[in-house]
Design a protein around this motif. Structure first.
Motif, PDB file in Angstrom:
ATOM      1  N   ILE A   1      32.050  52.759  38.232  1.00  0.00           N
ATOM      2  CA  ILE A   1      33.229  52.000  38.651  1.00  0.00           C
ATOM      3  C   ILE A   1      34.279  52.001  37.545  1.00  0.00           C
ATOM      4  CG2 ILE A   1      34.098  49.682  39.173  1.00  0.00           C
ATOM      5  CD1 ILE A   1      31.345  49.203  40.590  1.00  0.00           C
ATOM      6  N   THR A   2      33.855  51.695  36.326  1.00  0.00           N
ATOM      7  CA  THR A   2      34.830  51.619  35.232  1.00  0.00           C
ATOM      8  C   THR A   2      35.462  52.976  34.963  1.00  0.00           C
ATOM      9  OG1 THR A   2      33.120  51.866  33.514  1.00  0.00           O
ATOM     10  CG2 THR A   2      33.744  49.612  34.140  1.00  0.00           C
TER      11      THR A   2
ATOM     12  N   GLU B   1      41.964  44.399  38.577  1.00  0.00           N
ATOM     13  CA  GLU B   1      41.588  42.986  38.615  1.00  0.00           C
ATOM     14  C   GLU B   1      40.135  42.815  39.046  1.00  0.00           C
ATOM     15  OE1 GLU B   1      42.827  39.181  41.297  1.00  0.00           O
ATOM     16  OE2 GLU B   1      44.485  40.333  40.429  1.00  0.00           O
ATOM     17  N   SER B   2      39.697  43.588  40.022  1.00  0.00           N
ATOM     18  CA  SER B   2      38.301  43.512  40.475  1.00  0.00           C
ATOM     19  C   SER B   2      37.336  43.896  39.362  1.00  0.00           C
ATOM     20  CB  SER B   2      38.073  44.441  41.679  1.00  0.00           C
ATOM     21  OG  SER B   2      38.775  43.977  42.798  1.00  0.00           O
ATOM     22  N   VAL B   3      37.664  44.935  38.601  1.00  0.00           N
ATOM     23  CA  VAL B   3      36.799  45.357  37.496  1.00  0.00           C
ATOM     24  C   VAL B   3      36.773  44.286  36.409  1.00  0.00           C
ATOM     25  CG1 VAL B   3      36.424  47.082  35.692  1.00  0.00           C
ATOM     26  CG2 VAL B   3      37.083  47.807  37.992  1.00  0.00           C
ATOM     27  N   HIS B   4      37.930  43.699  36.117  1.00  0.00           N
ATOM     28  CA  HIS B   4      37.971  42.625  35.118  1.00  0.00           C
ATOM     29  C   HIS B   4      37.124  41.421  35.562  1.00  0.00           C
ATOM     30  CE1 HIS B   4      40.626  44.421  32.232  1.00  0.00           C
ATOM     31  NE2 HIS B   4      41.588  44.599  33.116  1.00  0.00           N
TER      32      HIS B   4
ATOM     33  N   GLU C   1      28.752  45.880  27.295  1.00  0.00           N
ATOM     34  CA  GLU C   1      29.236  46.996  26.471  1.00  0.00           C
ATOM     35  C   GLU C   1      30.066  47.969  27.307  1.00  0.00           C
ATOM     36  OE1 GLU C   1      26.224  49.003  24.154  1.00  0.00           O
ATOM     37  OE2 GLU C   1      25.265  47.080  23.673  1.00  0.00           O
ATOM     38  N   ILE C   2      29.621  48.234  28.525  1.00  0.00           N
ATOM     39  CA  ILE C   2      30.373  49.115  29.429  1.00  0.00           C
ATOM     40  C   ILE C   2      31.757  48.512  29.683  1.00  0.00           C
ATOM     41  CG2 ILE C   2      30.506  49.983  31.819  1.00  0.00           C
ATOM     42  CD1 ILE C   2      27.396  50.169  31.710  1.00  0.00           C
ATOM     43  N   TYR C   3      31.793  47.216  29.917  1.00  0.00           N
ATOM     44  CA  TYR C   3      33.067  46.556  30.181  1.00  0.00           C
ATOM     45  C   TYR C   3      33.979  46.604  28.955  1.00  0.00           C
ATOM     46  CZ  TYR C   3      36.517  42.986  31.269  1.00  0.00           C
ATOM     47  OH  TYR C   3      37.695  42.323  31.467  1.00  0.00           O
ATOM     48  N   ARG C   4      33.435  46.352  27.785  1.00  0.00           N
ATOM     49  CA  ARG C   4      34.233  46.398  26.549  1.00  0.00           C
ATOM     50  C   ARG C   4      34.795  47.807  26.329  1.00  0.00           C
ATOM     51  NH1 ARG C   4      35.227  41.345  26.539  1.00  0.00           N
ATOM     52  NH2 ARG C   4      33.622  39.979  25.719  1.00  0.00           N
TER      53      ARG C   4
ATOM     54  N   PHE D   1      35.443  49.943  28.685  1.00  0.00           N
ATOM     55  CA  PHE D   1      36.491  50.072  29.695  1.00  0.00           C
ATOM     56  C   PHE D   1      37.787  49.442  29.202  1.00  0.00           C
ATOM     57  CE2 PHE D   1      38.683  47.789  33.170  1.00  0.00           C
ATOM     58  CZ  PHE D   1      39.150  48.865  33.902  1.00  0.00           C
ATOM     59  N   GLU D   2      37.686  48.229  28.649  1.00  0.00           N
ATOM     60  CA  GLU D   2      38.881  47.557  28.137  1.00  0.00           C
ATOM     61  C   GLU D   2      39.544  48.383  27.029  1.00  0.00           C
ATOM     62  OE1 GLU D   2      38.522  42.814  28.548  1.00  0.00           O
ATOM     63  OE2 GLU D   2      37.110  43.694  27.113  1.00  0.00           O
TER      64      GLU D   2
END
Length: 177
Positions: free
Chosen positions: A125-126, A140-143, A164-167, A169-170
């Motif tokens: 997804i990211t 917004e959905s991913v955040h 970690e995946i989210y970080r 992505f950011e």
């Protein structure tokens, strides 16, 4: 011997139009999944596949059920992904992760296999979302998913990899914008 794709192609090459029509009609009659796939392919209408996926998702991640069985929902998702656009595919995967996280928050039952599958899907997804940074609703959905992973990591301590995946992505999002 099992029918391979190459053997199927060879068999189809020698069939005439009437035989192909008969085969397709037989496949149509054989299962609901085939009907939905043919409708999506021939009529450009994937709504039945999406509806079947949503129902399977709700049934799978029902906190009232004693056992988590994800195979039916994964099959329904795969059927939908065959005909979905890239954006629709991302939205369907987001729905899966969101529903799984809501389930996890109510039922603290999760195997390493489920965790890995959820992490892999979140990573898909990211990475996919980075190709559509102009779509604010997708970002917004991913955040929101990322924030939910962070909240549940703090609460349960199980989602470090997803955080970690989210970080990551950011960080990539900051570089691209």
């Amino acid at each position: 011997m099992a029918l391979t794709l190459s053997r199927l192609r060879k068999a189809l090459e020698v069939m005439d139009e009437a035989e192909l029509r008969e085969l397709i009609e037989a496949l149509y009659k054989a299962s609901t999944d085939n009907k939905r796939l043919l409708a999506a392919q021939l009529e450009g209408d994937s709504s039945e596949l999406l509806e079947a996926y949503v129902k399977a998702l709700q049934k799978c991640f029902d906190p009232k059920k004693s056992e988590l069985k994800v195979a039916p929902v994964r099959k329904a998702l795969q059927n939908y992904l065959r005909v979905a656009s890239p954006l629709e595919a991302l939205q369907a995967k987001i729905r899966y992760v969101r529903t799984a996280l809501a389930y996890w928050d109510k039922v603290a039952y999760w195997t390493e296999q489920h965790d890995t599958a959820l992490g892999n899907m979140f990573e898909e997804i990211t990475q996919g979302t980075l190709q559509y940074t102009e779509h604010q609703d997708l970002l917004e959905s991913v955040h929101k998913l990322g924030q939910e992973f962070i909240a549940q990591e703090k609460k349960y301590g199980y989602f470090g990899w997803q955080v970690e995946i989210y970080r990551s992505f950011e960080d990539k999002l900051d570089v691209n914008t």
